[in-house]
Design a protein around this motif. Sequence first.
Motif, mmCIF file in Angstrom:
data_model
loop_
_atom_site.group_PDB
_atom_site.id
_atom_site.type_symbol
_atom_site.label_atom_id
_atom_site.label_comp_id
_atom_site.label_asym_id
_atom_site.label_seq_id
_atom_site.Cartn_x
_atom_site.Cartn_y
_atom_site.Cartn_z
ATOM 1 N N ARG A 274 0.818 -1.209 0.000
ATOM 2 C CA ARG A 274 0.000 0.000 0.000
ATOM 3 C C ARG A 274 0.856 1.266 0.000
ATOM 4 N NH1 ARG A 274 -5.244 -0.270 0.545
ATOM 5 N NH2 ARG A 274 -5.192 1.952 0.975
ATOM 6 N N HIS A 275 2.170 1.118 -0.033
ATOM 7 C CA HIS A 275 3.115 2.239 0.030
ATOM 8 C C HIS A 275 3.041 2.966 1.377
ATOM 9 C CE1 HIS A 275 3.152 2.530 -4.675
ATOM 10 N NE2 HIS A 275 3.508 1.335 -4.212
ATOM 11 N N GLU A 276 2.589 2.255 2.394
ATOM 12 C CA GLU A 276 2.601 2.785 3.768
ATOM 13 C C GLU A 276 3.928 2.341 4.385
ATOM 14 O OE1 GLU A 276 0.272 4.467 5.519
ATOM 15 O OE2 GLU A 276 -1.621 4.240 4.441
ATOM 16 N N TYR A 277 4.997 3.002 3.991
ATOM 17 C CA TYR A 277 6.330 2.468 4.237
ATOM 18 C C TYR A 277 6.763 2.513 5.708
ATOM 19 C CZ TYR A 277 6.723 2.366 -0.823
ATOM 20 O OH TYR A 277 6.526 2.095 -2.152
ATOM 21 N N GLU A 278 6.382 3.539 6.436
ATOM 22 C CA GLU A 278 6.763 3.588 7.850
ATOM 23 C C GLU A 278 6.040 2.498 8.640
ATOM 24 O OE1 GLU A 278 6.269 7.476 9.428
ATOM 25 O OE2 GLU A 278 7.889 8.351 8.209
ATOM 26 N N ARG A 279 4.775 2.293 8.330
ATOM 27 C CA ARG A 279 4.034 1.209 8.988
ATOM 28 C C ARG A 279 4.632 -0.144 8.615
ATOM 29 N NH1 ARG A 279 -2.406 2.777 8.377
ATOM 30 N NH2 ARG A 279 -2.678 3.556 10.525
ATOM 31 N N ALA A 280 5.019 -0.287 7.372
ATOM 32 C CA ALA A 280 5.634 -1.542 6.934
ATOM 33 C C ALA A 280 6.917 -1.810 7.706
ATOM 34 C CB ALA A 280 5.926 -1.481 5.435
ATOM 35 N N SER A 298 14.252 -13.337 9.613
ATOM 36 C CA SER A 298 14.578 -12.068 10.260
ATOM 37 C C SER A 298 15.477 -11.213 9.377
ATOM 38 C CB SER A 298 15.253 -12.318 11.609
ATOM 39 O OG SER A 298 14.354 -12.910 12.520
ATOM 40 N N SER A 299 16.415 -11.853 8.683
ATOM 41 C CA SER A 299 17.317 -11.086 7.817
ATOM 42 C C SER A 299 16.536 -10.435 6.685
ATOM 43 C CB SER A 299 18.415 -11.990 7.258
ATOM 44 O OG SER A 299 17.909 -12.909 6.294
ATOM 45 N N ARG A 300 15.597 -11.180 6.107
ATOM 46 C CA ARG A 300 14.798 -10.578 5.030
ATOM 47 C C ARG A 300 13.899 -9.476 5.581
ATOM 48 N NH1 ARG A 300 10.943 -13.169 0.253
ATOM 49 N NH2 ARG A 300 10.269 -11.124 -0.504
ATOM 50 N N ALA A 301 13.308 -9.697 6.752
ATOM 51 C CA ALA A 301 12.447 -8.670 7.347
ATOM 52 C C ALA A 301 13.237 -7.394 7.620
ATOM 53 C CB ALA A 301 11.823 -9.196 8.635
ATOM 54 N N CYS A 302 14.463 -7.549 8.119
ATOM 55 C CA CYS A 302 15.308 -6.373 8.380
ATOM 56 C C CYS A 302 15.638 -5.663 7.069
ATOM 57 C CB CYS A 302 16.584 -6.816 9.099
ATOM 58 S SG CYS A 302 17.539 -5.468 9.828
ATOM 59 N N TYR A 303 15.923 -6.442 6.029
ATOM 60 C CA TYR A 303 16.198 -5.867 4.715
ATOM 61 C C TYR A 303 14.973 -5.129 4.184
ATOM 62 C CZ TYR A 303 16.851 -5.609 -0.330
ATOM 63 O OH TYR A 303 16.922 -5.171 -1.629
ATOM 64 N N GLU A 304 13.793 -5.744 4.275
ATOM 65 C CA GLU A 304 12.576 -5.103 3.779
ATOM 66 C C GLU A 304 12.246 -3.847 4.578
ATOM 67 O OE1 GLU A 304 11.118 -5.778 1.096
ATOM 68 O OE2 GLU A 304 11.692 -7.836 0.594
ATOM 69 N N ALA A 305 12.559 -3.844 5.863
ATOM 70 C CA ALA A 305 12.364 -2.634 6.672
ATOM 71 C C ALA A 305 13.268 -1.513 6.162
ATOM 72 C CB ALA A 305 12.648 -2.924 8.142
ATOM 73 N N ALA A 306 14.514 -1.865 5.812
ATOM 74 C CA ALA A 306 15.442 -0.867 5.268
ATOM 75 C C ALA A 306 14.934 -0.327 3.935
ATOM 76 C CB ALA A 306 16.824 -1.494 5.096
ATOM 77 N N VAL A 307 14.451 -1.221 3.061
ATOM 78 C CA VAL A 307 13.890 -0.798 1.778
ATOM 79 C C VAL A 307 12.718 0.152 2.006
ATOM 80 C CG1 VAL A 307 12.638 -1.584 -0.267
ATOM 81 C CG2 VAL A 307 14.642 -2.854 0.526
ATOM 82 N N SER A 308 11.859 -0.196 2.956
ATOM 83 C CA SER A 308 10.682 0.626 3.234
ATOM 84 C C SER A 308 11.083 2.015 3.712
ATOM 85 C CB SER A 308 9.792 -0.060 4.272
ATOM 86 O OG SER A 308 9.282 -1.281 3.771
ATOM 87 N N ALA A 312 10.550 5.665 2.153
ATOM 88 C CA ALA A 312 9.842 6.678 2.952
ATOM 89 C C ALA A 312 10.647 7.971 3.060
ATOM 90 C CB ALA A 312 9.546 6.133 4.340
ATOM 91 N N GLY A 313 11.846 7.992 2.479
ATOM 92 C CA GLY A 313 12.667 9.191 2.503
ATOM 93 C C GLY A 313 13.515 9.326 3.742
ATOM 94 N N ASP A 314 13.910 8.202 4.337
ATOM 95 C CA ASP A 314 14.755 8.220 5.533
ATOM 96 C C ASP A 314 16.031 7.418 5.250
ATOM 97 O OD1 ASP A 314 15.897 8.235 8.036
ATOM 98 O OD2 ASP A 314 14.080 7.623 9.102
ATOM 99 N N PRO A 315 16.948 7.969 4.458
ATOM 100 C CA PRO A 315 18.148 7.218 4.073
ATOM 101 C C PRO A 315 19.075 6.896 5.233
ATOM 102 C CG PRO A 315 18.334 9.510 3.403
ATOM 103 C CD PRO A 315 16.930 9.327 3.870
ATOM 104 N N ILE A 316 19.059 7.699 6.284
ATOM 105 C CA ILE A 316 19.948 7.444 7.418
ATOM 106 C C ILE A 316 19.554 6.154 8.129
ATOM 107 C CG2 ILE A 316 20.710 8.288 9.663
ATOM 108 C CD1 ILE A 316 20.472 11.121 8.594
ATOM 109 N N GLN A 317 18.265 6.035 8.467
ATOM 110 C CA GLN A 317 17.815 4.813 9.125
ATOM 111 C C GLN A 317 17.888 3.620 8.181
ATOM 112 O OE1 GLN A 317 17.238 4.311 12.297
ATOM 113 N NE2 GLN A 317 17.744 6.468 12.654
#
Length: 353
Positions: A274-280, A298-308, A312-317
Amino acid sequence: MSTVLTRMARPLIFGAIASLFLMTAAPLMAQDRVVIQQPGGSRFTITGYVEDYTGRELILKVRPNVRARHFPRAEIVEVTTEYTPRHEEARKLLAAGKADAANAEFTAALPKEDRPWVRREILAGQVRCSLWSGDYVTAMSRFSSIVQSDPETFHYGLVPLNWTDEVPAGRLRSEATRWMELSSTPLSRLVGASWLLTDAELGADAEKTLQRLAREADIAIQRRAQMQLWRVRLRGEVLVDPDEILRWHKAVEAYPTELRSGVYFVIGRAWQKRHEYERAARAYLWLPLVYDSDRWLSSRACYEAAVSLEKAGDPIQATNLYSEVVFRYGDTPYGPVAEKAWNALQGEKSAAP
């Protein structure tokens, strides 16, 4: 040496390779220490010999000639007990990320332990070792032994289900087919169907299997099957309504802790589509932060969180999370993928005026 087994989930912090697993064991005449919290009452401690500790209750023998006392599992706060040197060494090795060496110690510890509940703890350690390296077939074999001993086990967080869009191949696909089509146990059919749900040939059969299991009397199987079916809602271009995703999240929070692992990936994927990236990102991070027994997931979830977060425009996190995948999960399939993304972001920062 003594240790403590708690029933509360302890959040993990980034930077840790693995948590210290709170398992137990004890020589025959050891004094076990059990902390009880009764509903509406005060907390108290009682010592004795734990005869068994299952997903339903703890059975404690206070004195040799006195009838054993039974306490509901929900009232157990923690258990302190003694366990064998090989068992302790296995736990230390696994906490240090040395899964192969830990598995060898768990294997050596198993025949030296007579108590069923401690044997299940050792088997759970072996499941963790298998999950560490993404060996889901071996993990399933060992987890099945736990459930045979205790059908209501509180180790259900270790069940090796597939929560992603990954399509199994080779040995995993053939074993998953056997589990789903030939096994007489609901657990095996559940795990097999979870892996075949995205399979082009067997996906429809897997979905029907999950629909049948979603009506099972066994609540652990029923709820897991229901959550697996949420994956079907993510197919195609039709987006899941936000209210439905929120209902999923509310339902998961009402489940026992051991039934929550894995499903946060599905919730994260629903928000991501849904492009709700912070919630994702928040949903995905439940896996590496809290429910990280399946390192590959967990590794994929962490990766997908980084992609999200990058989207979302938060390159630092996003950079921080990509680096976390590289350093914490570098030996998983998503280690190299995250390293490439991390280097790309680092290059963008270097090129910025």
